[in-house]
Design a protein around this motif. Structure first.
Motif, PDB file in Angstrom:
ATOM      1  N   SER A 236       0.809  -1.404  -0.014  1.00  0.00           N
ATOM      2  CA  SER A 236       0.225   0.117  -0.120  1.00  0.00           C
ATOM      3  C   SER A 236       0.696   1.687   0.125  1.00  0.00           C
ATOM      4  O   SER A 236       0.140   2.484  -0.109  1.00  0.00           O
ATOM      5  CB  SER A 236      -1.106  -0.077   1.265  1.00  0.00           C
ATOM      6  OG  SER A 236      -0.280   0.396   2.546  1.00  0.00           O
TER       7      SER A 236
ATOM      8  N   TYR B 133      -1.287   5.203   0.310  1.00  0.00           N
ATOM      9  CA  TYR B 133      -2.541   5.435   1.056  1.00  0.00           C
ATOM     10  C   TYR B 133      -2.578   4.125   1.961  1.00  0.00           C
ATOM     11  O   TYR B 133      -3.020   3.019   2.072  1.00  0.00           O
ATOM     12  CB  TYR B 133      -3.902   5.150   0.262  1.00  0.00           C
ATOM     13  CG  TYR B 133      -4.219   6.816  -0.565  1.00  0.00           C
ATOM     14  CD1 TYR B 133      -4.840   7.526   0.232  1.00  0.00           C
ATOM     15  CD2 TYR B 133      -3.808   6.376  -1.873  1.00  0.00           C
ATOM     16  CE1 TYR B 133      -4.446   9.056  -0.693  1.00  0.00           C
ATOM     17  CE2 TYR B 133      -4.300   7.541  -2.970  1.00  0.00           C
ATOM     18  CZ  TYR B 133      -4.646   8.721  -2.611  1.00  0.00           C
ATOM     19  OH  TYR B 133      -5.352   9.209  -3.436  1.00  0.00           O
TER      20      TYR B 133
ATOM     21  N   ASP C 101      -9.908  10.747   1.021  1.00  0.00           N
ATOM     22  CA  ASP C 101      -8.232  11.723   0.759  1.00  0.00           C
ATOM     23  C   ASP C 101      -8.574  10.843  -0.514  1.00  0.00           C
ATOM     24  O   ASP C 101      -8.240  11.368  -1.745  1.00  0.00           O
ATOM     25  CB  ASP C 101      -6.514  10.862   1.437  1.00  0.00           C
ATOM     26  CG  ASP C 101      -6.062  11.954   0.813  1.00  0.00           C
ATOM     27  OD1 ASP C 101      -6.014  12.157  -0.380  1.00  0.00           O
ATOM     28  OD2 ASP C 101      -4.812  11.548   1.784  1.00  0.00           O
ATOM     29  N   LYS C 102      -8.401   9.243  -0.296  1.00  0.00           N
ATOM     30  CA  LYS C 102      -7.970   8.623  -1.648  1.00  0.00           C
ATOM     31  C   LYS C 102      -9.611   8.631  -3.036  1.00  0.00           C
ATOM     32  O   LYS C 102      -8.899   8.533  -4.069  1.00  0.00           O
ATOM     33  CB  LYS C 102      -8.109   6.973  -1.194  1.00  0.00           C
ATOM     34  CG  LYS C 102      -7.802   5.750  -2.321  1.00  0.00           C
ATOM     35  CD  LYS C 102      -7.477   4.727  -1.764  1.00  0.00           C
ATOM     36  CE  LYS C 102      -7.584   3.164  -2.869  1.00  0.00           C
ATOM     37  NZ  LYS C 102      -6.747   2.536  -1.844  1.00  0.00           N
ATOM     38  N   ASP C 103     -10.531   8.624  -2.779  1.00  0.00           N
ATOM     39  CA  ASP C 103     -11.684   8.080  -2.937  1.00  0.00           C
ATOM     40  C   ASP C 103     -12.149   9.661  -3.345  1.00  0.00           C
ATOM     41  O   ASP C 103     -12.676   9.560  -4.724  1.00  0.00           O
ATOM     42  CB  ASP C 103     -12.515   7.540  -2.331  1.00  0.00           C
ATOM     43  CG  ASP C 103     -12.608   5.639  -2.449  1.00  0.00           C
ATOM     44  OD1 ASP C 103     -11.473   5.875  -3.157  1.00  0.00           O
ATOM     45  OD2 ASP C 103     -12.958   5.373  -1.775  1.00  0.00           O
TER      46      ASP C 103
ATOM     47  N   SER D 122       0.060   6.963  -5.369  1.00  0.00           N
ATOM     48  CA  SER D 122      -1.092   6.001  -4.738  1.00  0.00           C
ATOM     49  C   SER D 122      -0.406   5.280  -3.498  1.00  0.00           C
ATOM     50  O   SER D 122      -0.416   4.532  -3.090  1.00  0.00           O
ATOM     51  CB  SER D 122      -1.741   4.978  -5.326  1.00  0.00           C
ATOM     52  OG  SER D 122      -2.824   4.739  -5.429  1.00  0.00           O
TER      53      SER D 122
END
Lengths: 204, 85
Positions: free
Chosen positions: A103, A111, B52-54, A109
């Protein structure tokens, strides 16, 4: 003063799709997929503990082995149970460490999941068992190249000798992807198999 | 906003591993923490990562989450107003 004698009261195996208690097979699952198998074990033993589904696979394995073994002990729900925990394994928390690593490997990316990260230590499974069974006792988790009965014997005997615990739940809980093995046993001053390195290896 | 609320319920169930709970069982105004879905502090952090991610929403102060995550209704409203993706 004569050194007290300890005994293995009961023991549990979870490996190769099978759950057994004191050498008696209780459940056989289907297929090689560990998450599917351990969920079927949870359902089979009618455990009602939603937090189980938030645990990582190592904790699920340790939790269910302890559940099968300690449920038989009828521990008091409203009391502090003075049972120490001494576990060991080979792979540490590598299975979850890899998930966490995946991750954070891409800078674009990035996260990391907090729910995964909290399980990147093998001894977290001891906490899960302690919370469920209200164990406010000593606990230790060791990493070895292989099953080490001698260490488990000496460490648990020492805890009992020093009155650090009334009983000790010991064993081996190892998992890496779909390869898994749990062997837990409960040592006490009660009757059972006389506690020795030879006895541990024999039951293992 | 109805679609967003349904989407959020699905994400909450999937990402927080809420076993045996369906989208239909989560009311828009159900409290997510405490007596509602019973989420815990790690779940709160997971929801912050999800924002944050989506949806491209970065909370600078985790304490902001207390109000935002009161219910799916409030979460959806906040996302609609602040989303960057």
């Amino acid at each position: 003063m004569k050194k007290p004698t300890y005994h293995i009261k009961s023991y549990c195996h979870i490996r190769e799709n099978t759950v057994s208690l004191n050498g008696v097979e209780l459940f056989v699952g289907n297929g090689p997929n560990f998450p599917v198998f351990i969920k079927s074990v949870y359902k089979k033993f009618k455990v009602d503990y939603p937090k189980f589904f938030k645990m990582d696979n190592l904790s699920k394995l340790a939790f269910m082995a302890a559940e099968v073994l300690l449920t038989k002990e009828n521990l008091g729900s409203g009391v502090d149970n003075n049972i120490a925990l001494v576990f060991a394994n080979r792979a540490s928390s590598l299975d979850t460490d890899r998930k966490h690593g995946a991750s954070i490997e891409d800078d674009n990316s990035y996260y990391p999941s907090p729910a995964v990260f909290v399980y990147t230590l093998p001894n977290i499974c001891l906490g899960e068992i302690s919370i469920k069974h209200k164990l406010f006792s000593e606990n230790s988790f060791f990493i070895f190249d292989g099953f080490n009965a001698e260490h488990l014997f000496h460490y648990s005997s020492s805890l009992l000798d020093l009155n650090k615990a009334e009983e000790v739940l010991c064993g081996w809980v190892d998992l890496d992807e779909n390869n898994y093995e749990a062997f837990l046993y409960l040592v006490s001053k009660d009757v059972g198999t006389k506690y020795s390195v030879k006895a541990i290896n024999s039951l293992y | 906003m109805g679609d967003l609320k349904e989407e959020l319920k699905g994400k909450i169930i999937e990402q927080l591993n809420l076993e045996d709970i369906t989208v239909a069982e989560i009311a828009d105004d159900d409290p997510l923490f405490g007596d509602g879905l019973g989420l815990d502090s790690i779940d709160a952090l997971e929801l912050i990562v999800m924002l944050d991610k989506d949806y491209g929403i970065r909370l600078s102060d985790p304490k902001e989450g207390r109000k935002i995550f009161e219910s799916v209704e409030i979460m959806a409203k906040y996302i609609e107003e602040h989303r960057t993706k």
